[in-house]
Motif scaffolding. Structure first.
Motif, PDB file in Angstrom:
ATOM      1  N   ARG A 167       0.812  -1.215   0.000  1.00  0.00           N
ATOM      2  CA  ARG A 167       0.000   0.000   0.000  1.00  0.00           C
ATOM      3  C   ARG A 167       0.848   1.269   0.000  1.00  0.00           C
ATOM      4  O   ARG A 167       0.563   2.202  -0.750  1.00  0.00           O
TER       5      ARG A 167
ATOM      6  N   VAL B  13      -3.728   9.827   0.368  1.00  0.00           N
ATOM      7  CA  VAL B  13      -4.015  10.390  -0.953  1.00  0.00           C
ATOM      8  C   VAL B  13      -4.967  11.575  -0.793  1.00  0.00           C
ATOM      9  O   VAL B  13      -4.753  12.641  -1.377  1.00  0.00           O
TER      10      VAL B  13
ATOM     11  N   GLU C  55       0.496   3.895  -2.840  1.00  0.00           N
ATOM     12  CA  GLU C  55       0.052   5.259  -2.504  1.00  0.00           C
ATOM     13  C   GLU C  55       1.008   6.280  -3.116  1.00  0.00           C
ATOM     14  O   GLU C  55       0.565   7.304  -3.653  1.00  0.00           O
TER      15      GLU C  55
ATOM     16  N   TRP D 195      -8.131   6.124   0.573  1.00  0.00           N
ATOM     17  CA  TRP D 195      -6.897   6.118   1.341  1.00  0.00           C
ATOM     18  C   TRP D 195      -6.613   7.511   1.897  1.00  0.00           C
ATOM     19  O   TRP D 195      -6.449   8.471   1.124  1.00  0.00           O
TER      20      TRP D 195
END
Length: 131
Positions: free
Chosen positions: A55, A89, A59, A86
């Motif tokens: 992740r 972000v 990201e 997320w």
């Protein structure tokens, strides 16, 4: 449309996401509307969902796309973040809105991407997934 990347295979998943982004940009450059983009947007989402262990790296890939909010990038970020939401972000989009630099017309693009973080995303009806 390419196959999804193997779960947890860092180079393949990150590179697969990059290839997917490239394909989204290619399609966006030669088409109108999201109908042709949606299969690749779904592919990008599967890569992101299937590689949770990556992740942070993924990201970073998404945040790097924010530097050039062109057609294709806007749809990709909006589509995947409507599902994933997320926080890093979202925070980066909000930061860019609060402290604009460069092309001021990008504000509209950032606002469109930020809208996708809400259940009431105004562009959601453009996609079969939400129809």
């Amino acid at each position: 449309m390419a196959n999804t990347m193997p779960h947890g295979d860092a180079p393949d998943a990150v590179e697969g996401f990059r290839r997917c982004v490239h394909e989204v940009l290619r399609i966006a450059d030669s088409s109108c509307g999201v109908e042709e983009l949606e299969p690749e947007l779904e592919h990008a989402l599967r890569i992101l969902q299937g590689n949770f262990d990556l992740r942070d790296r993924l990201e970073e890939e998404i945040v790097s796309l924010l530097d050039t909010p062109v057609e294709g990038v806007i749809e990709l970020v909006s589509f995947v973040m409507h599902e994933l939401r997320w926080p890093p972000v979202k925070a980066e989009i909000e930061r860019r809105l609060a402290h604009p630099t460069g092309d001021v017309s990008n504000r509209r693009h950032y606002e469109a991407m930020l809208d996708a973080f809400h259940d009431s995303w105004r562009d959601r009806d453009l996609y079969r997934r939400y129809g």
